[in-house]
Scaffold this motif. Sequence first.
Motif, PDB file in Angstrom:
ATOM      1  N   PRO A  16      17.909  41.946  27.505  1.00 22.54           N
ATOM      2  CA  PRO A  16      18.949  41.844  26.476  1.00 22.54           C
ATOM      3  C   PRO A  16      19.885  43.056  26.461  1.00 22.54           C
ATOM      4  O   PRO A  16      21.095  42.917  26.263  1.00 22.54           O
ATOM      5  CB  PRO A  16      18.173  41.744  25.156  1.00 22.54           C
ATOM      6  N   THR A  17      19.332  44.232  26.697  1.00 26.20           N
ATOM      7  CA  THR A  17      20.129  45.460  26.696  1.00 26.20           C
ATOM      8  C   THR A  17      21.140  45.455  27.832  1.00 26.20           C
ATOM      9  O   THR A  17      22.322  45.747  27.627  1.00 26.20           O
ATOM     10  CB  THR A  17      19.203  46.689  26.814  1.00 26.20           C
ATOM     11  N   ILE A  18      20.693  45.118  29.017  1.00 20.83           N
ATOM     12  CA  ILE A  18      21.580  45.106  30.179  1.00 20.83           C
ATOM     13  C   ILE A  18      22.647  44.018  30.026  1.00 20.83           C
ATOM     14  O   ILE A  18      23.823  44.251  30.320  1.00 20.83           O
ATOM     15  CB  ILE A  18      20.759  44.928  31.479  1.00 20.83           C
ATOM     16  N   LEU A  19      22.252  42.856  29.531  1.00 20.56           N
ATOM     17  CA  LEU A  19      23.204  41.764  29.344  1.00 20.56           C
ATOM     18  C   LEU A  19      24.271  42.132  28.304  1.00 20.56           C
ATOM     19  O   LEU A  19      25.471  41.932  28.531  1.00 20.56           O
ATOM     20  CB  LEU A  19      22.471  40.492  28.939  1.00 20.56           C
ATOM     21  N   LEU A  20      23.845  42.698  27.185  1.00 18.80           N
ATOM     22  CA  LEU A  20      24.793  43.096  26.141  1.00 18.80           C
ATOM     23  C   LEU A  20      25.720  44.201  26.644  1.00 18.80           C
ATOM     24  O   LEU A  20      26.936  44.157  26.417  1.00 18.80           O
ATOM     25  CB  LEU A  20      24.047  43.550  24.881  1.00 18.80           C
ATOM     26  N   ALA A  21      25.159  45.185  27.338  1.00 19.69           N
ATOM     27  CA  ALA A  21      25.981  46.264  27.889  1.00 19.69           C
ATOM     28  C   ALA A  21      27.009  45.705  28.866  1.00 19.69           C
ATOM     29  O   ALA A  21      28.176  46.087  28.830  1.00 19.69           O
ATOM     30  CB  ALA A  21      25.102  47.305  28.572  1.00 19.69           C
TER      31      ALA A  21
ATOM     32  N   ILE B  96      37.907  50.699  23.473  1.00 25.41           N
ATOM     33  CA  ILE B  96      37.296  51.992  23.816  1.00 25.41           C
ATOM     34  C   ILE B  96      35.921  52.087  23.175  1.00 25.41           C
ATOM     35  O   ILE B  96      34.953  52.527  23.812  1.00 25.41           O
ATOM     36  CB  ILE B  96      38.212  53.159  23.385  1.00 25.41           C
ATOM     37  N   LEU B  97      35.805  51.658  21.911  1.00 30.60           N
ATOM     38  CA  LEU B  97      34.495  51.663  21.245  1.00 30.60           C
ATOM     39  C   LEU B  97      33.517  50.726  21.945  1.00 30.60           C
ATOM     40  O   LEU B  97      32.317  51.024  22.031  1.00 30.60           O
ATOM     41  CB  LEU B  97      34.645  51.284  19.775  1.00 30.60           C
ATOM     42  N   GLU B  98      33.984  49.600  22.453  1.00 29.83           N
ATOM     43  CA  GLU B  98      33.115  48.691  23.197  1.00 29.83           C
ATOM     44  C   GLU B  98      32.570  49.371  24.447  1.00 29.83           C
ATOM     45  O   GLU B  98      31.380  49.259  24.749  1.00 29.83           O
ATOM     46  CB  GLU B  98      33.882  47.428  23.610  1.00 29.83           C
ATOM     47  N   ILE B  99      33.423  50.072  25.168  1.00 28.85           N
ATOM     48  CA  ILE B  99      32.987  50.757  26.388  1.00 28.85           C
ATOM     49  C   ILE B  99      32.004  51.874  26.057  1.00 28.85           C
ATOM     50  O   ILE B  99      30.947  51.992  26.680  1.00 28.85           O
ATOM     51  CB  ILE B  99      34.210  51.291  27.170  1.00 28.85           C
ATOM     52  N   VAL B 100      32.336  52.673  25.055  1.00 24.42           N
ATOM     53  CA  VAL B 100      31.438  53.770  24.645  1.00 24.42           C
ATOM     54  C   VAL B 100      30.097  53.200  24.176  1.00 24.42           C
ATOM     55  O   VAL B 100      29.035  53.683  24.564  1.00 24.42           O
ATOM     56  CB  VAL B 100      32.090  54.634  23.541  1.00 24.42           C
ATOM     57  N   GLY B 101      30.135  52.160  23.356  1.00 25.12           N
ATOM     58  CA  GLY B 101      28.912  51.541  22.867  1.00 25.12           C
ATOM     59  C   GLY B 101      28.063  50.973  23.980  1.00 25.12           C
ATOM     60  O   GLY B 101      26.836  51.087  23.978  1.00 25.12           O
ATOM     61  N   ALA B 102      28.705  50.352  24.974  1.00 27.30           N
ATOM     62  CA  ALA B 102      27.967  49.780  26.103  1.00 27.30           C
ATOM     63  C   ALA B 102      27.298  50.865  26.927  1.00 27.30           C
ATOM     64  O   ALA B 102      26.149  50.708  27.350  1.00 27.30           O
ATOM     65  CB  ALA B 102      28.909  48.955  26.972  1.00 27.30           C
ATOM     66  N   VAL B 103      27.999  51.971  27.146  1.00 25.25           N
ATOM     67  CA  VAL B 103      27.408  53.082  27.907  1.00 25.25           C
ATOM     68  C   VAL B 103      26.232  53.683  27.129  1.00 25.25           C
ATOM     69  O   VAL B 103      25.161  53.941  27.699  1.00 25.25           O
ATOM     70  CB  VAL B 103      28.469  54.150  28.240  1.00 25.25           C
ATOM     71  N   LEU B 104      26.405  53.891  25.828  1.00 27.13           N
ATOM     72  CA  LEU B 104      25.314  54.427  25.006  1.00 27.13           C
ATOM     73  C   LEU B 104      24.120  53.481  24.972  1.00 27.13           C
ATOM     74  O   LEU B 104      22.979  53.924  24.875  1.00 27.13           O
ATOM     75  CB  LEU B 104      25.797  54.694  23.577  1.00 27.13           C
ATOM     76  N   LEU B 105      24.369  52.204  25.063  1.00 26.89           N
ATOM     77  CA  LEU B 105      23.303  51.210  25.061  1.00 26.89           C
ATOM     78  C   LEU B 105      22.371  51.403  26.250  1.00 26.89           C
ATOM     79  O   LEU B 105      21.166  51.144  26.156  1.00 26.89           O
ATOM     80  CB  LEU B 105      23.915  49.806  25.093  1.00 26.89           C
ATOM     81  N   LEU B 106      22.905  51.885  27.348  1.00 30.17           N
ATOM     82  CA  LEU B 106      22.105  52.090  28.559  1.00 30.17           C
ATOM     83  C   LEU B 106      21.283  53.367  28.517  1.00 30.17           C
ATOM     84  O   LEU B 106      20.433  53.590  29.386  1.00 30.17           O
ATOM     85  CB  LEU B 106      23.020  52.077  29.781  1.00 30.17           C
ATOM     86  N   ILE B 107      21.502  54.214  27.506  1.00 28.69           N
ATOM     87  CA  ILE B 107      20.725  55.443  27.332  1.00 28.69           C
ATOM     88  C   ILE B 107      19.694  55.167  26.244  1.00 28.69           C
ATOM     89  O   ILE B 107      20.057  54.992  25.074  1.00 28.69           O
ATOM     90  CB  ILE B 107      21.637  56.621  26.932  1.00 28.69           C
ATOM     91  N   PRO B 108      18.404  55.096  26.598  1.00 28.82           N
ATOM     92  CA  PRO B 108      17.387  54.685  25.623  1.00 28.82           C
ATOM     93  C   PRO B 108      17.402  55.465  24.306  1.00 28.82           C
ATOM     94  O   PRO B 108      17.244  54.873  23.235  1.00 28.82           O
ATOM     95  CB  PRO B 108      16.075  54.901  26.369  1.00 28.82           C
ATOM     96  N   SER B 109      17.631  56.756  24.339  1.00 33.65           N
ATOM     97  CA  SER B 109      17.609  57.543  23.102  1.00 33.65           C
ATOM     98  C   SER B 109      18.844  57.304  22.231  1.00 33.65           C
ATOM     99  O   SER B 109      18.858  57.690  21.059  1.00 33.65           O
ATOM    100  CB  SER B 109      17.486  59.035  23.429  1.00 33.65           C
ATOM    101  N   LYS B 110      19.874  56.675  22.774  1.00 38.32           N
ATOM    102  CA  LYS B 110      21.119  56.422  22.041  1.00 38.32           C
ATOM    103  C   LYS B 110      21.321  54.948  21.696  1.00 38.32           C
ATOM    104  O   LYS B 110      22.374  54.551  21.221  1.00 38.32           O
ATOM    105  CB  LYS B 110      22.327  56.907  22.862  1.00 38.32           C
ATOM    106  N   ARG B 111      20.298  54.135  21.942  1.00 40.70           N
ATOM    107  CA  ARG B 111      20.432  52.690  21.757  1.00 40.70           C
ATOM    108  C   ARG B 111      20.734  52.308  20.305  1.00 40.70           C
ATOM    109  O   ARG B 111      21.556  51.431  20.040  1.00 40.70           O
ATOM    110  CB  ARG B 111      19.170  51.999  22.251  1.00 40.70           C
TER     111      ARG B 111
END
Length: 117
Positions: free
Chosen positions: A5-10, A52-67
């Motif tokens: 789900p994380t990878i798909l959403l990102a 821009i927020l979508e891109i930032v949010g997607a990148v943060l989603l891939l960092i477990p501590s920032k999910r």
Amino acid sequence: MKLIPTILLAFLFLFGGINFFFEFVPTPPMSGNQAVFFNLMVPTGFMRIVKILEIVGAVLLLIPSKRALSLLILSPIALNIFLLELFVLGGLGAGPLLIILIGIIAYQEFDKFKALL
């Protein structure tokens, strides 16, 4: 399996965000309420900030501590996409999928949200 789900959403948010700036998949022609809505949002720069927020949010989603932080950024955007599809476009697209994926990830990260309850 937990990361699907994380990878798909990102991917969905990265694709949508980057496509806004580089348009590698052309936007279909708009008419009616959809055209009115986007003709108000795009020239003001509002959509640029959202993307821009979508891109930032997607990148943060891939960092477990920032999910969890990522979900706080992406949840209102996903809700607005869902509501736009429902009330302006008159049909559902990716909005329900985004909401479901966010719900799954929020459940997986429930410990990080306990303090908010």
